[in-house]
Design an enzyme around this catalytic site. Structure first.
Site, PDB file in Angstrom:
ATOM      1  N   HIS A   1      -1.964   6.741  17.184  1.00 50.90           N
ATOM      2  CA  HIS A   1      -2.472   6.847  18.559  1.00 50.90           C
ATOM      3  C   HIS A   1      -1.435   6.433  19.616  1.00 50.90           C
ATOM      4  O   HIS A   1      -1.282   7.101  20.632  1.00 50.90           O
ATOM      5  CB  HIS A   1      -3.737   5.989  18.693  1.00 50.90           C
ATOM      6  CG  HIS A   1      -4.674   6.449  19.755  1.00 50.90           C
ATOM      7  ND1 HIS A   1      -6.035   6.367  19.645  1.00 50.90           N
ATOM      8  CD2 HIS A   1      -4.442   7.003  20.972  1.00 50.90           C
ATOM      9  CE1 HIS A   1      -6.598   6.851  20.741  1.00 50.90           C
ATOM     10  NE2 HIS A   1      -5.654   7.240  21.562  1.00 50.90           N
TER      11      HIS A   1
ATOM     12  N   TYR B   1     -12.444   5.485  20.048  1.00 44.34           N
ATOM     13  CA  TYR B   1     -13.464   6.058  20.931  1.00 44.34           C
ATOM     14  C   TYR B   1     -14.878   5.628  20.498  1.00 44.34           C
ATOM     15  O   TYR B   1     -15.833   5.783  21.260  1.00 44.34           O
ATOM     16  CB  TYR B   1     -13.396   7.596  20.978  1.00 44.34           C
ATOM     17  CG  TYR B   1     -12.087   8.181  21.442  1.00 44.34           C
ATOM     18  CD1 TYR B   1     -11.093   7.387  22.027  1.00 44.34           C
ATOM     19  CD2 TYR B   1     -11.827   9.544  21.310  1.00 44.34           C
ATOM     20  CE1 TYR B   1      -9.880   7.936  22.443  1.00 44.34           C
ATOM     21  CE2 TYR B   1     -10.611  10.099  21.730  1.00 44.34           C
ATOM     22  CZ  TYR B   1      -9.650   9.283  22.282  1.00 44.34           C
ATOM     23  OH  TYR B   1      -8.448   9.837  22.690  1.00 44.34           O
TER      24      TYR B   1
ATOM     25  N   ASP C   1     -11.250  16.732  19.174  1.00 40.73           N
ATOM     26  CA  ASP C   1     -10.354  15.574  19.181  1.00 40.73           C
ATOM     27  C   ASP C   1     -11.152  14.284  19.362  1.00 40.73           C
ATOM     28  O   ASP C   1     -11.863  14.121  20.345  1.00 40.73           O
ATOM     29  CB  ASP C   1      -9.370  15.710  20.358  1.00 40.73           C
ATOM     30  CG  ASP C   1      -8.365  14.559  20.392  1.00 40.73           C
ATOM     31  OD1 ASP C   1      -7.375  14.637  19.638  1.00 40.73           O
ATOM     32  OD2 ASP C   1      -8.586  13.587  21.135  1.00 40.73           O
TER      33      ASP C   1
ATOM     34  N   LYS D   1      -7.542   9.599  15.105  1.00 44.01           N
ATOM     35  CA  LYS D   1      -6.293   8.839  15.308  1.00 44.01           C
ATOM     36  C   LYS D   1      -6.392   7.422  14.764  1.00 44.01           C
ATOM     37  O   LYS D   1      -7.472   6.812  14.792  1.00 44.01           O
ATOM     38  CB  LYS D   1      -5.955   8.771  16.807  1.00 44.01           C
ATOM     39  CG  LYS D   1      -6.047  10.113  17.512  1.00 44.01           C
ATOM     40  CD  LYS D   1      -5.655  10.052  18.970  1.00 44.01           C
ATOM     41  CE  LYS D   1      -6.059  11.335  19.681  1.00 44.01           C
ATOM     42  NZ  LYS D   1      -7.439  11.317  20.214  1.00 44.01           N
TER      43      LYS D   1
HETATM   44  P1  NAP Z   1      -9.798  15.101  31.275  1.00 39.07           P
HETATM   45  O1  NAP Z   1     -10.222  15.992  30.184  1.00 39.07           O
HETATM   46  O2  NAP Z   1      -8.600  15.428  32.082  1.00 39.07           O
HETATM   47  O3  NAP Z   1     -10.983  14.890  32.314  1.00 39.07           O
HETATM   48  C1  NAP Z   1     -12.270  14.527  31.926  1.00 39.07           C
HETATM   49  C2  NAP Z   1     -13.077  14.283  33.209  1.00 39.07           C
HETATM   50  O4  NAP Z   1     -13.159  15.482  33.966  1.00 39.07           O
HETATM   51  C3  NAP Z   1     -14.480  13.845  32.944  1.00 39.07           C
HETATM   52  O5  NAP Z   1     -14.827  12.920  33.959  1.00 39.07           O
HETATM   53  C4  NAP Z   1     -15.301  15.120  33.106  1.00 39.07           C
HETATM   54  O6  NAP Z   1     -16.598  14.804  33.531  1.00 39.07           O
HETATM   55  C5  NAP Z   1     -14.519  15.857  34.172  1.00 39.07           C
HETATM   56  N1  NAP Z   1     -14.557  17.319  34.027  1.00 39.07           N
HETATM   57  C6  NAP Z   1     -14.471  18.035  32.886  1.00 39.07           C
HETATM   58  N2  NAP Z   1     -14.482  19.348  33.135  1.00 39.07           N
HETATM   59  C7  NAP Z   1     -14.562  19.481  34.476  1.00 39.07           C
HETATM   60  C8  NAP Z   1     -14.604  20.601  35.347  1.00 39.07           C
HETATM   61  N3  NAP Z   1     -14.554  21.841  34.867  1.00 39.07           N
HETATM   62  N4  NAP Z   1     -14.706  20.366  36.682  1.00 39.07           N
HETATM   63  C9  NAP Z   1     -14.763  19.116  37.179  1.00 39.07           C
HETATM   64  N5  NAP Z   1     -14.716  18.001  36.399  1.00 39.07           N
HETATM   65  C10 NAP Z   1     -14.616  18.185  35.064  1.00 39.07           C
HETATM   66  O7  NAP Z   1      -9.562  13.599  30.769  1.00 39.07           O
HETATM   67  P2  NAP Z   1      -9.563  12.813  29.386  1.00 39.07           P
HETATM   68  O8  NAP Z   1     -10.943  12.698  28.819  1.00 39.07           O
HETATM   69  O9  NAP Z   1      -8.786  11.584  29.644  1.00 39.07           O
HETATM   70  O10 NAP Z   1      -8.652  13.704  28.408  1.00 39.07           O
HETATM   71  C11 NAP Z   1      -9.184  14.667  27.542  1.00 39.07           C
HETATM   72  C12 NAP Z   1      -9.152  14.211  26.097  1.00 39.07           C
HETATM   73  O11 NAP Z   1      -7.824  13.862  25.697  1.00 39.07           O
HETATM   74  C13 NAP Z   1      -9.932  12.922  25.826  1.00 39.07           C
HETATM   75  O12 NAP Z   1     -11.313  13.124  25.845  1.00 39.07           O
HETATM   76  C14 NAP Z   1      -9.361  12.527  24.493  1.00 39.07           C
HETATM   77  O13 NAP Z   1      -9.902  13.308  23.457  1.00 39.07           O
HETATM   78  C15 NAP Z   1      -7.889  12.841  24.707  1.00 39.07           C
HETATM   79  N6  NAP Z   1      -7.101  11.668  25.185  1.00 39.07           N
HETATM   80  C16 NAP Z   1      -6.158  11.151  24.355  1.00 39.07           C
HETATM   81  C17 NAP Z   1      -5.419  10.055  24.730  1.00 39.07           C
HETATM   82  C18 NAP Z   1      -4.383   9.495  23.805  1.00 39.07           C
HETATM   83  O14 NAP Z   1      -3.899   8.376  24.049  1.00 39.07           O
HETATM   84  N7  NAP Z   1      -4.009  10.214  22.788  1.00 39.07           N
HETATM   85  C19 NAP Z   1      -5.609   9.459  25.991  1.00 39.07           C
HETATM   86  C20 NAP Z   1      -6.560  10.021  26.846  1.00 39.07           C
HETATM   87  C21 NAP Z   1      -7.297  11.138  26.427  1.00 39.07           C
HETATM   88  P3  NAP Z   1     -17.920  15.410  32.790  1.00 39.07           P
HETATM   89  O15 NAP Z   1     -17.893  14.906  31.382  1.00 39.07           O
HETATM   90  O16 NAP Z   1     -19.036  14.859  33.595  1.00 39.07           O
HETATM   91  O17 NAP Z   1     -17.803  16.904  32.890  1.00 39.07           O
END
Ligand code: NAP
Length: 275
Positions: free
Chosen positions: A110, A52, A47, A77
């Site tokens: 998005h 980004y 994704d 997106k």
């Molecule tokens: P997330 O996946 O909930 O959390 C990512 C964070 O958690 C990072 O700081 C990562 O750090 C840490 N992490 C990952 N695995 C871990 C584990 N096993 N234990 C402890 N910490 C861990 O947050 P997100 O990046 O916001 O959401 C995921 C994806 O959703 C995004 O990357 C994006 O592709 C998508 N997204 C979409 C939208 C939208 O508007 N459509 C908005 C937000 C996000 P490290 O990298 O250091 O491991």
């Protein structure tokens, strides 16, 4: 290596039941390395988004992985400033070029950010009809925004990607139900609540019981709610940890206990009153 299960979209396409997120990986080399690491681990859904700023790196990671293109499900997106018809078509072409791909598996609007989103949806319908995006969908759409799409067009979005983790559960129940009812698959973004609850004692107790980590329990919870979580990590160990969620199951009572952690925590902006 575990083969990731799939979930069927309303187009008949099969989408992996767990994906890899890439937000906040804005260095192209880091994006390339993370995507390669994810694909090596077994992830088959990647994704990204124009905003980004990492489509080139993501595209290189896909190519460098050596995995056949048709085995990978790739999403990007459309950003908010391209929500009129012609801009949306042009933005799609540019994303495809940056990713160095010939087609996309999923193209999403998005945010329901402008009044022009209906025009953007028409552009996505054309992109889909031309075979350039095998599936089209939306992100951050509330029930009101989805009802608008359903009233104005005969194409039901294949996916709605929304913020979904235990701490926002109550606020997202209605959209989850609505999407289920209309055959729209929900992708769960920020499924780890961006690692802000990694000391939570309730999650810790459940994790201990299963010999799993808190992150794995949060992802399993999202999967058992029928959503497709897309956790992000740049750390190869955590990338593996987040993929290892298909060998245990949360009991009904555990699901309920986790549902009850909901405290209206929102990590991303609230789209409820957007245009
Ligand atoms: P997330 O996946 O909930 O959390 C990512 C964070 O958690 C990072 O700081 C990562 O750090 C840490 N992490 C990952 N695995 C871990 C584990 N096993 N234990 C402890 N910490 C861990 O947050 P997100 O990046 O916001 O959401 C995921 C994806 O959703 C995004 O990357 C994006 O592709 C998508 N997204 C979409 C939208 C939208 O508007 N459509 C908005 C937000 C996000 P490290 O990298 O250091 O491991």
């Amino acid at each position: 290596m575990c083969k990731v299960p799939t979930i069927e979209l309303n187009t008949g396409a099969k989408m992996p039941a767990l994906g890899f997120g890439t937000w906040q990986i804005d260095n192209q080399e880091e994006a390339e390395e993370s995507v390669k690491s994810a694909l090596k681990t077994g992830y088959r859904l990647i994704d990204t988004a124009r905003i980004y700023g990492n489509e080139e790196g993501v595209g290189r990671g896909i190519k460098e992985s050596g995995i056949p293109r048709k085995e990978i499900f790739i999403t990007t997106k459309l950003w908010n400033d391209d929500q009129d018809y012609d801009s949306a078509l042009a933005a799609f072409e540019k994303s495809l070029k940056r990713l160095a791909l010939e087609y996309l598996d999923l193209y999403l609007i998005h945010w329901p950010a402008t009044k022009n989103r209906g025009e953007a949806w028409k552009a996505l319908q054309k992109i889909h009809a031309d075979g350039m995006a095998k599936n089209i969908g939306v992100s951050n759409y509330t029930v009101r925004h989805l009802e608008e799409v359903l009233a104005e067009s005969d194409t039901v979005p294949a996916v709605n990607q929304i913020e979904f983790h235990p701490f926002i559960y109550n606020k997202q129940k209605d959209i989850l139900e609505f999407c289920k009812d209309k055959g729209i698959v929900v992708e769960a973004y920020s499924p780890l609540a961006r690692a802000r609850q990694m000391e939570n004692t309730t999650l810790h107790a459940v994790a201990q019981r299963h010999g799993k980590t808190i992150a794995q329990v949060m992802l399993r919870w999202a999967i058992q709610h029928g959503t497709v979580p897309i956790p992000k990590s740049t750390n190869p160990g955590r990338i593996k940890e987040n993929f290892d969620v298909f060998d245990f199951e949360l009991a009904k009572e555990e699901m309920e206990t986790i549902n009850n952690l909901s405290n209206d925590t929102r990590i991303a902006p609230d789209p409820t009153n957007m245009s």
